[in-house]
Design an enzyme around this catalytic site. Structure first.
Site, PDB file in Angstrom:
ATOM      1  N   ARG A   1      48.915  57.609  43.118  1.00  0.00           N
ATOM      2  CA  ARG A   1      50.091  57.466  42.255  1.00  0.00           C
ATOM      3  C   ARG A   1      51.305  57.035  43.086  1.00  0.00           C
ATOM      4  O   ARG A   1      52.050  56.136  42.702  1.00  0.00           O
ATOM      5  CB  ARG A   1      50.352  58.807  41.542  1.00  0.00           C
ATOM      6  CG  ARG A   1      51.564  58.840  40.647  1.00  0.00           C
ATOM      7  CD  ARG A   1      52.746  59.431  41.412  1.00  0.00           C
ATOM      8  NE  ARG A   1      53.999  59.196  40.706  1.00  0.00           N
ATOM      9  CZ  ARG A   1      55.158  59.037  41.337  1.00  0.00           C
ATOM     10  NH1 ARG A   1      55.238  59.058  42.654  1.00  0.00           N
ATOM     11  NH2 ARG A   1      56.257  58.827  40.662  1.00  0.00           N
TER      12      ARG A   1
ATOM     13  N   LYS B   1      40.366  42.406  32.450  1.00  0.00           N
ATOM     14  CA  LYS B   1      39.756  41.604  33.514  1.00  0.00           C
ATOM     15  C   LYS B   1      38.361  42.130  33.814  1.00  0.00           C
ATOM     16  O   LYS B   1      38.170  43.328  33.989  1.00  0.00           O
ATOM     17  CB  LYS B   1      40.617  41.662  34.768  1.00  0.00           C
ATOM     18  CG  LYS B   1      40.174  40.647  35.806  1.00  0.00           C
ATOM     19  CD  LYS B   1      40.397  41.131  37.206  1.00  0.00           C
ATOM     20  CE  LYS B   1      39.442  42.229  37.552  1.00  0.00           C
ATOM     21  NZ  LYS B   1      39.465  42.611  38.981  1.00  0.00           N
TER      22      LYS B   1
ATOM     23  N   GLU C   1      36.415  36.796  35.659  1.00  0.00           N
ATOM     24  CA  GLU C   1      36.478  36.701  37.118  1.00  0.00           C
ATOM     25  C   GLU C   1      35.076  36.579  37.737  1.00  0.00           C
ATOM     26  O   GLU C   1      34.456  37.580  38.098  1.00  0.00           O
ATOM     27  CB  GLU C   1      37.197  37.924  37.717  1.00  0.00           C
ATOM     28  CG  GLU C   1      37.353  37.830  39.235  1.00  0.00           C
ATOM     29  CD  GLU C   1      38.002  39.062  39.869  1.00  0.00           C
ATOM     30  OE1 GLU C   1      38.145  40.085  39.187  1.00  0.00           O
ATOM     31  OE2 GLU C   1      38.342  38.984  41.051  1.00  0.00           O
TER      32      GLU C   1
ATOM     33  N   LYS D   1      39.834  33.656  36.561  1.00  0.00           N
ATOM     34  CA  LYS D   1      40.204  34.139  37.902  1.00  0.00           C
ATOM     35  C   LYS D   1      39.039  33.834  38.830  1.00  0.00           C
ATOM     36  O   LYS D   1      38.115  34.631  38.981  1.00  0.00           O
ATOM     37  CB  LYS D   1      40.486  35.645  37.839  1.00  0.00           C
ATOM     38  CG  LYS D   1      40.720  36.279  39.194  1.00  0.00           C
ATOM     39  CD  LYS D   1      41.383  37.637  39.085  1.00  0.00           C
ATOM     40  CE  LYS D   1      41.433  38.283  40.462  1.00  0.00           C
ATOM     41  NZ  LYS D   1      42.360  39.391  40.540  1.00  0.00           N
TER      42      LYS D   1
END
Ligand code: 13P
Length: 357
Positions: A47, A139, A179, A221
């Site tokens: 984090r 993605k 991708e 990608k």
């Protein structure tokens, strides 16, 4: 399908001088990066690291979007805003890694297969709810080894899953980023990489058509076409020529944008290669400006780098609060240089005095 919404997301991502920050390392992948620097892989450290990246002053000048990992969606900045909301409030489109990593392929080892398609519609809904509707894209990454040479049956099985993810994503109001990563690992030639890349892309677009995906509402990608890591380092001009030759053969004209992964290239190499690709694409008349997305037979081309953007920032940070500002400086320098490369305006001399850790 909400085509207007999807077009708007694509326009927000594909902005001149900007690219994508891939910060979607899974807990296992970031562990490898942290381990090498002696940083403990705790939820708090993950984090704190993402907080460092996303609060970098002025990052929105060069970064239009950020790819997040599932865990990061619920984490918050120091003011209590979720990271997805923080990014959206800075004009940056947050997106999500929607695949769940890879397993050895049952029939084609050592090739692998990406998993996570089961339950995808429910997961997409869950992400929409948890992020307050701020996530704009998904993605899905499939890695492919050049050697042993992938068979058509293998490519068909893995691209089918990628295309299913794209179809579910569009139906749920997300732009899918596909991708297919041809790995640099190995001793292959640039020609072998070109041949495998071309076959993988043909298969991907065949499968996207079969699943009824609107290509005009997707982004690609890809990896650049390069020699194997153990073979040699190609010149940026050779990479640009090999990559664009393949794209001109294999990519559909209505694809709006291409955002490269860095795939283990050094930060400087990834920037130099992107710049050379842009320069050559301009010469060949393949580039378009953001205001005519989807309306012409040309592509927006930029970066979606993970390692090549973060490497120095992570090394400078070392998990220590006192290094945050310097690490953010390292990140913004890389982002800025890649932003220049996106316009074909980068020169290696600009690397002087940059932070390299
Ligand atoms: P790299 O630029 O490190 O290859 O990461 C890109 C990526 O695949 C994560 O989305």
């Amino acid at each position: 399908m909400e085509t207007e919404k999807l077009s708007h997301i694509i326009e927000s991502i594909c902005q001149p001088g900007k690219g994508i920050l891939a910060a979607d390392e899974s807990t296992g992948t970031i562990k490898k990066r942290f381990d090498s620097l002696g940083i403990e892989n705790t939820e708090q450290n993950r984090r704190d690291y993402r907080n460092l990246l996303f609060t970098t002053p002025d990052i929105e000048k060069y970064i239009s979007s950020v790819i997040l990992f599932d865990e990061t969606i619920d984490q918050k900045d120091d003011t209590g805003k979720t990271f997805a909301e923080l990014l959206a409030s800075r004009g940056i489109v947050p997106g999500i890694k929607s695949d769940q990593g890879k397993n050895e392929h049952p029939d084609f080892a050592p090739q692998t297969i990406t998993h996570g398609i089961d339950g995808m519609p429910e997961r997409l809904q869950n992400w929409t709810g948890r992020s307050n509707g701020t996530l704009g894209f998904t993605k899905w990454r499939q890695v492919i080894l050049v050697e042993p040479e992938p068979s058509d049956t293998f490519l068909e099985s893995v691209m089918d899953a990628m295309a299913q993810n794209a179809a579910y994503s569009q139906a749920a109001g997300y732009v899918p980023i596909t991708e297919p990563e041809i790995l640099m690992d190995g001793k292959h030639s640039i020609e072998q990489c070109a041949a495998v890349t071309e076959r993988a892309l043909y298969m991907l677009y065949r499968k996207l058509e079969e699943h009824g995906v609107s290509i005009a509402h997707t982004l690609l990608k890809p990896s650049m076409v390069v020699s194997g890591k153990e073979t040699k380092t190609d010149s940026p001009e050779d990479v640009a020529k090999a990559t664009l030759d393949v794209f001109q053969n294999a990519l559909p004209k209505n694809l709006p944008g291409i955002v490269f992964l860095s795939g283990g290239q050094s930060p400087k190499q990834a920037t130099e290669n992107l710049n050379a690709i842009i320069v050559l694409a301009k010469e060949r008349g393949l580039l378009l400006s953001a205001d005519s997305l989807n309306q012409s037979n040309e592509w927006f081309v930029s970066f979606s780098y993970g390692r090549a953007l973060q490497e120095y920032a992570l090394k400078v940070w070392e998990g220590k609060e006192k290094n945050i500002a310097h690490a953010q400086h390292a990140l913004i320098q890389r982002a800025k240089l890649n932003g220049l490369a996106q316009k074909g305006e980068y020169a290696p001399s600009m690397e002087e005095n940059t932070v390299t850790a």
